[in-house]
Design an enzyme around this catalytic site. Structure first.
Site, PDB file in Angstrom:
ATOM      1  N   ASN A 146      -2.324  -0.063   5.907  1.00 52.81           N
ATOM      2  CA  ASN A 146      -3.738  -0.080   6.295  1.00 52.81           C
ATOM      3  C   ASN A 146      -4.515  -0.740   5.160  1.00 52.81           C
ATOM      4  O   ASN A 146      -4.761  -0.121   4.134  1.00 52.81           O
ATOM      5  CB  ASN A 146      -4.206   1.359   6.540  1.00 52.81           C
ATOM      6  N   TRP A 147      -4.881  -1.995   5.371  1.00 57.45           N
ATOM      7  CA  TRP A 147      -5.549  -2.751   4.308  1.00 57.45           C
ATOM      8  C   TRP A 147      -6.986  -2.281   4.084  1.00 57.45           C
ATOM      9  O   TRP A 147      -7.616  -2.651   3.098  1.00 57.45           O
ATOM     10  CB  TRP A 147      -5.575  -4.238   4.654  1.00 57.45           C
ATOM     11  N   LYS A 148      -7.521  -1.514   5.012  1.00 53.53           N
ATOM     12  CA  LYS A 148      -8.925  -1.077   4.950  1.00 53.53           C
ATOM     13  C   LYS A 148      -9.844  -2.298   4.763  1.00 53.53           C
ATOM     14  O   LYS A 148      -9.524  -3.370   5.276  1.00 53.53           O
ATOM     15  CB  LYS A 148      -9.105  -0.024   3.855  1.00 53.53           C
ATOM     16  N   GLY A 208      -6.396   8.099  -1.253  1.00 53.60           N
ATOM     17  CA  GLY A 208      -7.039   7.353  -2.335  1.00 53.60           C
ATOM     18  C   GLY A 208      -7.246   8.162  -3.601  1.00 53.60           C
ATOM     19  O   GLY A 208      -7.969   7.739  -4.505  1.00 53.60           O
ATOM     20  N   SER A 214      -1.838   8.533  -0.483  1.00 58.18           N
ATOM     21  CA  SER A 214      -1.269   8.231  -1.805  1.00 58.18           C
ATOM     22  C   SER A 214       0.243   8.019  -1.789  1.00 58.18           C
ATOM     23  O   SER A 214       0.941   8.392  -2.738  1.00 58.18           O
ATOM     24  CB  SER A 214      -1.646   9.321  -2.814  1.00 58.18           C
ATOM     25  N   HIS A 234      -9.183   7.297  11.968  1.00 62.39           N
ATOM     26  CA  HIS A 234      -8.946   7.451  10.529  1.00 62.39           C
ATOM     27  C   HIS A 234     -10.031   8.342   9.929  1.00 62.39           C
ATOM     28  O   HIS A 234     -11.188   8.307  10.363  1.00 62.39           O
ATOM     29  CB  HIS A 234      -8.943   6.073   9.854  1.00 62.39           C
ATOM     30  N   GLU A 263      -2.672  12.559   7.813  1.00 64.83           N
ATOM     31  CA  GLU A 263      -3.268  12.094   6.565  1.00 64.83           C
ATOM     32  C   GLU A 263      -4.213  13.160   6.014  1.00 64.83           C
ATOM     33  O   GLU A 263      -5.393  13.205   6.407  1.00 64.83           O
ATOM     34  CB  GLU A 263      -4.055  10.809   6.797  1.00 64.83           C
ATOM     35  N   GLU A 301     -11.700   8.072   7.363  1.00 68.65           N
ATOM     36  CA  GLU A 301     -12.877   7.333   6.867  1.00 68.65           C
ATOM     37  C   GLU A 301     -13.829   7.008   8.014  1.00 68.65           C
ATOM     38  O   GLU A 301     -15.043   6.952   7.823  1.00 68.65           O
ATOM     39  CB  GLU A 301     -12.410   6.066   6.120  1.00 68.65           C
ATOM     40  N   GLY A 304      -2.135   3.071   2.190  1.00 67.59           N
ATOM     41  CA  GLY A 304      -3.408   2.433   1.871  1.00 67.59           C
ATOM     42  C   GLY A 304      -3.272   1.549   0.642  1.00 67.59           C
ATOM     43  O   GLY A 304      -2.721   0.449   0.695  1.00 67.59           O
ATOM     44  N   GLY A 305      -3.722   2.055  -0.500  1.00 66.02           N
ATOM     45  CA  GLY A 305      -3.762   1.272  -1.738  1.00 66.02           C
ATOM     46  C   GLY A 305      -2.484   0.509  -2.057  1.00 66.02           C
ATOM     47  O   GLY A 305      -2.528  -0.675  -2.441  1.00 66.02           O
TER      48      GLY A 305
HETATM   49  P1  13P Z   1      -4.028   5.675   0.220  1.00 63.92           P
HETATM   50  O1  13P Z   1      -2.562   5.321   0.376  1.00 63.92           O
HETATM   51  O2  13P Z   1      -4.801   4.677  -0.572  1.00 63.92           O
HETATM   52  O3  13P Z   1      -4.181   7.085  -0.258  1.00 63.92           O
HETATM   53  O4  13P Z   1      -4.671   5.632   1.700  1.00 63.92           O
HETATM   54  C1  13P Z   1      -4.026   6.255   2.729  1.00 63.92           C
HETATM   55  C2  13P Z   1      -4.675   5.901   4.008  1.00 63.92           C
HETATM   56  O5  13P Z   1      -5.826   6.255   4.229  1.00 63.92           O
HETATM   57  C3  13P Z   1      -3.925   5.099   4.970  1.00 63.92           C
HETATM   58  O6  13P Z   1      -4.569   5.032   6.202  1.00 63.92           O
END
Ligand code: 13P
Length: 258
Positions: free
Chosen positions: A9-11, A175, A215, A97, A169, A99, A236-237
């Protein structure tokens, strides 16, 4: 037998130039990896989907979007439909998600509408659920997860339920660099499977892919992914650099596949 699925997930990251570099690098590095048991999905932002779609043609990488609206088309300024995503080669879409729940006030009911629309257009929704830190500390994780699952899947038929992925999640792990322990995550995954078996059947629950997100990195991926009920990761990251994303995929290939 459930296949491991690793999705990135590149966000809200990577412009079109950065997208070209990252996708090409992932593609090159994937060639050297035996990945029979692992599906790989990338979910760039809307502006990068078309170019990414072209770049992954002929490779095993699949494309997903990070959101969509639940209407076919019309006067919904700023929104993107399932049909549009499908037309550029998306096969997956992340929905609900945390977010989106947190910053854009998405509710279980709203996410449920999107889930149904995605399935109607043959997009596989990756549906996110997870508790906040406050929820975990007050020991109501299971209540929160059960409410979310029942809400986002409300009215889905047996046939539709076979066309979804769930991503657990925990919000406190996103994050923050603080991942759920493999045992903590697996316990919630087993609980999700139990809810699905009560709502549908044990067979359906056994077939459901449940990813973990929060994470995930090359250091913790193997321990998480080798748990009995963790069928993949939503990253994510660590998916923003080819090196770490590939190493997570590598960890998944090492896992015992049920
Ligand atoms: P991180 O891996 O940066 O914690 O993010 C997870 C995420 O929200 C994937 O959708």
């Amino acid at each position: 037998m459930r296949k491991k699925i690793i999705a990135g997930n590149w966000k809200m990251n990577k412009d079109i130039h950065e997208t070209v570099s990252l996708v090409n690098e992932i593609k090159d590095r994937l060639n050297g990896l035996s990945k029979n048991n692992v599906d790989v999905i990338i979910c760039p932002p809307f502006t990068s989907l078309v170019i990414a779609s072209g770049l992954i043609k002929g490779s095993t990488i699949k494309l997903g979007a990070q959101n969509m609206y639940h209407k076919d088309d019309g006067a919904y300024t700023g929104e993107i439909s399932a049909r549009m995503l499908k037309s550029i080669g998306c096969e997956y879409v992340i929905l609900g998600h945390s977010e989106r729940r947190q910053y854009f006030s998405e509710t279980n009911e709203f996410i449920n509408l999107k889930v149904k629309q995605a399935i109607l257009y043959n997009l596989i929704p990756i549906i996110c659920v997870g508790e906040t830190l406050e929820g975990r500390e007050s020991k109501v994780t299971k209540n929160i997860i059960e409410t979310q699952i029942k809400g986002v899947l409300s009215g889905l038929t047996q046939e539709q339920i076979n066309k979804i992925i769930i991503a657990y999640e925990p919000v406190w792990a996103i994050g923050t660099g603080k991942n759920a322990t493999p045992e903590q995550a697996n316990e919630v995954h087993q609980f999700i499977r139990k809810i699905i078996s009560r709502l549908y059947s044990w067979d359906t629950a056994e077939r459901l892919t449940i990813q973990y997100g929060g994470s995930v990195n090359p250091q913790n991926a193997y321990d998480l992914l080798s748990q009995s009920d963790i069928d993949g990761a939503l990253v994510g990251g660590a998916c923003l650099k080819a090196d770490s994303f590939i190493n997570i995929i590598g960890a998944a290939t090492q896992c015992y596949v049920k």
